[in-house]
Design an enzyme around this catalytic site. Structure first.
Site, mmCIF file in Angstrom:
data_model
loop_
_atom_site.group_PDB
_atom_site.id
_atom_site.type_symbol
_atom_site.label_atom_id
_atom_site.label_comp_id
_atom_site.label_asym_id
_atom_site.label_seq_id
_atom_site.Cartn_x
_atom_site.Cartn_y
_atom_site.Cartn_z
ATOM 1 N N ASP A 180 1.227 -5.227 0.963
ATOM 2 C CA ASP A 180 0.738 -3.998 0.345
ATOM 3 C C ASP A 180 0.725 -2.920 1.397
ATOM 4 O O ASP A 180 0.456 -3.184 2.567
ATOM 5 C CB ASP A 180 -0.695 -4.204 -0.164
ATOM 6 C CG ASP A 180 -0.691 -4.876 -1.517
ATOM 7 O OD1 ASP A 180 0.240 -4.604 -2.284
ATOM 8 O OD2 ASP A 180 -1.610 -5.672 -1.781
ATOM 9 N N SER A 211 -17.077 19.736 1.955
ATOM 10 C CA SER A 211 -18.032 19.616 3.053
ATOM 11 C C SER A 211 -17.759 20.792 3.976
ATOM 12 O O SER A 211 -16.786 21.532 3.787
ATOM 13 C CB SER A 211 -17.835 18.296 3.803
ATOM 14 O OG SER A 211 -16.561 18.273 4.399
ATOM 15 N N ASP A 230 -3.312 -9.652 -8.979
ATOM 16 C CA ASP A 230 -2.396 -10.219 -7.989
ATOM 17 C C ASP A 230 -2.206 -11.720 -8.195
ATOM 18 O O ASP A 230 -1.288 -12.322 -7.637
ATOM 19 C CB ASP A 230 -2.952 -10.035 -6.562
ATOM 20 C CG ASP A 230 -2.755 -8.613 -6.071
ATOM 21 O OD1 ASP A 230 -1.800 -7.970 -6.534
ATOM 22 O OD2 ASP A 230 -3.550 -8.178 -5.231
#
Lengths: 679, 557
Positions: free
Chosen positions: A304, A380, A519
């Protein structure tokens, strides 16, 4: 980060191994290892001959018989010790796991909703239990209600607590772990004796250890070699008797034991156990030795992208000012916006600005106040005491904010943010007051050292495929940066399984990592499926390995361990068989020298007497086993390189070495025996 | 001069083997080739006549067809031998063969061994010579070649294992028959007789009557070598001037027995689409051959120390038991080739070779993979190659693969059994023979040499070579039965086991080759292969060799 499950060799383990080595002398246990079983029979025969020297007719030298029988006993004990030692390390680990499996009590929900305290062992699949602060989770299950912090250090060695909640990929809990805050309701997913912890204990204990396919094939070879040499030695008696040469039985036994592959025969199971153990020390639990062996054969690894190849958290990689703003100004304001931002993104902004020559003065925090990111504002920033208000955040929220402040959004902002987005990055818009200054380009970055890792894999002939949900453009960029061989962009979970099937159709073996329930089919399809311990039960059940540290890059190490296991086996087999050459030259002339003095010509090592020659060969044969135990345990040193170079190197060390070393060893032992006036 | 002679012959072998190797690829191609135009008609006629279905077989069907057809051949041969006295084609009035000798002879020729416990000129009628001996001399190498091709197909992952009957017939129509006709005619031109007339009677100068045996020699002579058979028309085999009249025929016979075994590894390379692998296998066998040839050559050249002590000049080497027309070089070469190719034909007496010179033919047959007989030798070296891959292949950190196919428990079991069987059928009967009166009574030359005689006989049987160390009085029930059984086991067990290996590998998925794959087509593998053959093959026989030829050599030195 994690405490390694070190299987250190302490005195206790060694002591236990010595005791076990003796216990394993039981012929019923020995029979499982045909090569060593033959040695044991040889030992019994020579033992009988040392007590009754004329047992099989003729005369024989009692002292010599005794010497041979003692050496044989020692040979067997050495081999048993190697196996016991390997098993002992596994047991030590199992014991530490067992400690967590104390007499746990469970709070079981009755049908009427009341709670009854029962033993954990009474729980069955489908039961629902309550686990509160400081309770041990009684067995494996899925969270159905509540959120709690769970300490999984008993299983993983990782001390930081993990948050478990119902639904999603963080709902599975493991028996033996501890809830340290709040409470959860759990539905039990395993019957007694089948929980993950139970299986782990079984595995590391080696109780259910089955021989792997390659081990079986190798054993077949070793058994047939043993039979061949048994044949050679027994037929030698009548053949030699034709020319009136009588061979002492002890000498024949010695010849046989020297020729059969005792070195590898004695170490084979230790190599297998130690291989599994190395995986375990790495905090990966392999469900079978077969999986570890398959890891060595892997041709393709599917990884991945996020979390494995890249950090997953995005880093600032460029400052893109809007029209009319200088880059220097944007840099400065971006830094100011991040003065109090301790997130990785925030820190990466400062790091990037430093590269562009940020002066330390800009980092002065006096008279500033940090504004935290909230889900509401999605921005922020920093408020300065002189009234400057600096904000950074997602494009749409900053745009909205600017419009509220009565400012104007620059025309080219959208094209910049789009450009960043299509390249797979995240745009972070910086604003001062009601003015937009530009965009911070946040990019997912490749973990340090990944490129080198992939290069190593390539050297071993392993192809890497990156799986990502990103668009093809981004995928290509990251793939190129990381140096993977191939990628699948915009991948859906079912794409993984189709890639695995494609590769397997070409005869390749595929490894992959995964954690989610979606998965699971791919993990099951893969030849080596490594599930993350943080993953769902479904994923862990489908996989044949579980990484307790939940570090997906470990698949690479697992492959290396698999290769190392096979290499160790091959190296010691080669060494063991190559040893025969020297042993022949020690024993054959010794056997016949009395009857045929001209045979002296074959005594190329110039060994002192026939008896010393035979005892030296036999002693070498025994001593080499403990000398090789460390190698069997640690495995042959493995540096990634092409098969041809690897072979040449190992062939040189273990093949040629296997021919030469015994010549030297036997000669040295012979000299020693003469010095000690033993023979 | 000697080196030139030897070098020239070996160079010729290689030069001829390369085109032959390519030709063989087409002979056994599962696709249609240009050759079909030439041979197809004849072959289709044969298929039709004998009702052969030419469809693909799996390994079990292939093995079954091979065994069944061989069993039928065995019984026909046995019956003809038993009743040759009353059957036609017997102008020299030769009697029926007794049952045990007939069993031994039928087994011997069926297994491509051609161990002869009878003397051809006095023991066989012309019918037996032609219908039993010559017939089997065609069908058994054809069987060997067929098996070899089925094995190659399995390993190289072709469409199927092929069809046994098609392979058998093609071996004869496309390879053995054309070549043997050619060689037979050349032999006739050199004076080798080819006649159906009975034994000639001549009156010598002293007025004595002499029977001169003759017959269809040339026809037998060509296929004897080409098919790595080795059974001579006459008892003394190719040392007889009618079988091997001169230096030219000697070279021709060496070439014809070596040609097919040398070509086969190269054929394998072509079929595996890996020419280099073919050459590696060739080199492994070639290197072993050169070492063996040198040992026997120099050992014979140096003469026999025992004879020297008796005052017989050994200046020209040890000529005892050798033909003057061949000399040391042609004799040594013939010996090395005939036992390498497990033909078993001899142009000199192996019993009288010097101890180390005699060790060479023995050792070549013990290894049984120095080129070897038609088909089976290459199969054997590939078996050792698989074994080498299995042992050393692990050292690259992958489970072993050969030509992209994984070598697993099943294959190892079959190979292990095959490797085990060879020493079993040599050492056990040798031990029995040497420990019992029925065995030792046949030995003509006791002591270390006697051990060599006995071990040689069984090794020759097990390796399906057929050469005798001679000097052994071997036409007794014990020897006829024991060697007969050893020959049958030596031939068929390994054939079936190895075809099963090929069948099992054929069904496996091919693993693509990467940089991490163990390479079998480089010099490293050559070293590993040689080491495997030497350690596994040779060390098995080291003790018995030490007690036989080596002890003899050490004591007469």
């Amino acid at each position: 980060m994690s405490t390694k499950r070190k299987g250190t060799l302490n005195k206790e383990i060694i002591g236990q191994a010595i005791i076990d080595a003796c216990k394993k002398l039981d012929p019923r246990i020995m029979a499982r290892n045909p090569v060593m079983f033959v040695v044991e029979i040889g030992f019994i025969i020579t033992l009988l001959l040392s007590i009754f020297p004329t047992l099989f007719g003729g005369t024989s030298d009692r002292g010599y018989n005794m010497a041979v029988s003692v050496i044989l006993l020692v040979t067997i004990l050495f081999a048993n010790f190697a196996e016991a030692l390997a098993e002992g390390r596994g047991k030590a680990q199992a014991d530490s796991l067992k400690k967590t499996k104390q007499d746990t009590k469970a709070k079981l929900f009755q049908k009427d909703g009341s709670i009854k305290i029962v033993d954990a062992t009474e729980l069955r699949k489908g039961d629902i239990v309550l686990v509160e602060t400081n309770d041990l989770i009684p067995t494996d299950g899925d969270v159905i209600e509540g959120v709690a912090a769970v300490d999984e250090s008993a299983i993983t060695g990782e001390s930081a607590p993990v948050i478990k909640e119902s639904g999603g990929d963080f709902c599975s809990v493991t028996g033996g772990t501890k809830v340290i805050s709040d409470f959860i309701k759990i539905i039990v997913t395993s019957d007694p004796g089948e929980s993950f912890l139970d299986r782990m204990i079984n595995l590391v204990e080696g109780a259910k250890r089955q021989k792997t396919p390659n081990e079986i094939a190798l054993s077949t070879l070793l058994v047939s070699l043993t039979l061949i040499f048994l044949l050679v030695c027994t037929t030698l008696v009548p053949i030699a008797s034709y020319i009136k040469v009588t061979l002492p039985i002890a000498t024949l036994v010695a010849l046989l034991v020297c020729l059969i592959p005792t070195t590898i025969g004695g170490l084979l199971s230790a190599i297998g156990i130690a291989g599994m153990d190395r995986v375990t020390q790495f905090n990966v639990i392999a469900m079978s030795g077969k999986a570890v062996e398959a890891a060595g054969d892997i041709n393709t690894i599917i990884l991945d992208k996020t979390g494995t190849i890249t950090h997953g958290n995005r880093m600032a990689s460029a400052f893109l000012p809007v029209k009319g703003v200088s880059e220097a100004e944007l840099n400065k304001v971006a830094v100011h916006s991040s003065l109090h931002d301790e997130t990785p993104e925030g820190r990466s902004v400062i790091e990037l600005a430093k590269k562009f020559g940020l002066s330390d003065g800009e980092l002065d925090k006096t008279g500033t106040e940090g504004i935290e990111f909230t889900a509401d504002t999605r921005m922020s920033g920093t408020d300065f005491s002189d009234g400057r208000i600096i904000r950074k955040g997602a494009a749409d929220s900053v745009r909205e904010y600017i419009q509220q402040q009565g400012g104007k959004v620059p025309g080219d902002l959208e094209s910049i943010t789009n450009k960043v987005a299509t390249a797979g990055g995240t745009p972070l818009v910086v604003a001062e007051g009601n003015r937009v200054l530009g965009v911070i380009y946040l990019k997912d970055t490749v973990k340090a050292g990944m490129r080198e890792r992939f290069d190593e894999l390539r050297k071993m002939g392993i192809k890497t495929v990156m799986c990502t949900g990103d668009n093809p453009l981004t995928a290509a960029t990251i793939a190129k940066e990381a140096g993977v061989d191939d990628y699948i962009a915009e991948a859906k979970p079912e794409d993984k399984i189709s890639v695995i099937k494609q590769e397997q159709a070409q005869g390749k073996l595929v490894a992959m990592t995964g954690d989610g329930t979606n998965d699971a089919p791919a993990l099951a399809q893969a030849d080596v499926g490594l599930a993350m311990n943080t993953g769902t039960i479904a994923a862990k059940e489908a996989a044949n390995m579980v990484d307790l540290d939940s570090d997906p890059t470990k698949i690479i190490e697992v492959v290396a361990i698999g290769k190392q296991l096979l290499m160790t086996r091959g190296a010691l087999t080669t060494f063991s068989i190559a040893n025969d050459v020297a042993k022949y030259f020690a024993i054959i002339p010794a056997m016949f020298m009395l009857a045929i003095p001209e045979m002296k010509a074959l005594n190329i090592m110039n060994l002192a007497t026939p008896q010393s020659a035979i005892l030296s060969a036999l002693l070498f044969n025994a001593v080499i086993i403990p000398l090789l135990i460390p190698l069997a345990m640690k495995g042959v040193k493995y540096v990634p390189m092409s098969a041809s170079r690897l072979l040449t190197k190992n062939l040189f060390i273990y093949g040629l070495g296997g021919v030469i070393v015994p010549f030297i060893g036997i000669k040295l032992i012979d000299i020693l025996l003469v010095m000690l006036h033993v023979a | 001069m000697d080196f030139l002679q030897i070098g020239l012959v070996l160079a010729l072998v290689i030069i001829l083997a390369i085109p032959l190797a390519k030709y063989l690829v087409n002979v056994y191609s599962l696709e249609s080739t240009k050759q079909d135009r030439m041979f197809g008609g004849l072959e289709r006629g044969i298929y039709k006549l004998s009702g052969i279905h030419t469809g693909d077989m799996n390994w079990k069907q292939y093995a079954k067809a091979l065994l069944l057809s061989n069993i039928v051949m065995f019984f026909i041969s046995y019956l003809i031998l038993r009743f040759q006295g009353v059957l036609p084609g017997n102008p020299s009035n030769i009697g029926n063969m007794d049952p045990l000798l007939a069993f031994n002879t039928a087994a011997s020729f069926l297994t491509n061994t051609n161990l002869q416990h009878y003397s051809g000129e006095s023991g066989l009628s012309y019918l037996s010579q032609m219908v039993v001996i010559m017939f089997l001399m065609f069908t058994t190498p054809a069987t060997g070649l067929s098996l070899c091709m089925a094995f190659f197909r399995g390993l190289t992952g072709q469409r199927s294992m092929g069809n046994f009957y098609v392979d058998l017939i093609r071996s004869i129509t496309r390879v053995l028959l054309p070549l043997s006709i050619l060689i037979g005619l050349v032999l006739v031109s050199q004076g080798v007789p080819q006649t159906l007339d009975p034994t000639a009677v001549a009156t010598t100068l002293e007025g004595a009557k002499q029977n001169i045996a003759r017959g269809p020699v040339a026809a037998l002579e060509s296929i004897k070598h080409l098919g790595t058979n080795g059974g001579g028309f006459f008892g003394v085999n190719s040392a007889h001037p009618f079988e091997n009249p001169n230096g030219f025929t000697n070279i021709l016979e060496i070439l014809s027995m070596f040609l097919i075994p040398v070509a086969l590894p190269l054929t394998f390379g072509y079929m595996a689409k890996n020419k280099k692998l073919g050459w590696i296998l060739f080199s492994a066998m070639g290197l072993m051959f050169l070492v063996f040839l040198s040992v026997t050559y120099f050992s014979e050249l140096n003469g026999n120390p025992s004879l020297e002590k008796m005052g017989i000049s050994q200046e020209n080497g040890s000529m005892e038991g050798k033909e003057v027309r061949f000399g040391i070089a042609q004799s040594a070469l013939f010996t090395a080739v005939t036992t390498a190719a497990t033909t078993g034909t001899v142009n000199n007496m192996h019993d009288t070779l010097t101890p180390l010179g005699g060790l060479v033919p023995l050792a070549e047959m013990m290894l049984n993979c120095v080129f070897g007989g038609d088909g089976v030798g290459t199969v054997n070296i590939i078996m050792y190659a698989i074994m080498a891959v299995f042992i050393a292949g692990l050292m690259v950190g992958r489970t072993p693969e050969f030509l992209g196919k994984k070598i697993e428990g099943r294959e190892m079991k079959l190979i292990a059994l095959t490797i085990l069987l060879h020493p079993l059928i040599i050492l056990v009967p040798s031990a029995i023979a040497l420990a019992t009166q029925m065995g030792t009574s046949a030995i003509s030359n006791p002591g270390f040499h006697g051990i060599t005689q006995v071990v040689y006989e069984f090794t020759s049987s097990a390796a399906n070579n057929g050469s005798g160390f001679e000097g052994l009085g071997d036409n007794t029930p014990f020897w006829n039965i024991s060697t007969g059984l050893v020959m049958l086991f030596g031939r068929y067990f390994s054939m079936i086991a190895l075809i099963a290996v090929a069948g099992s590998l054929l069904t496996k998925k091919r693993v693509p080759e990467t940089i991490g794959t163990f390479k079998t087509d480089n010099s490293t593998f050559l070293v590993i292969l040689l080491a495997t053959v030497l350690v596994i093959g040779a060390l098995t026989f080291f003790p018995v060799i030490a007690l036989g030829p080596v002890a003899e050599w050490l004591t007469i030195r």
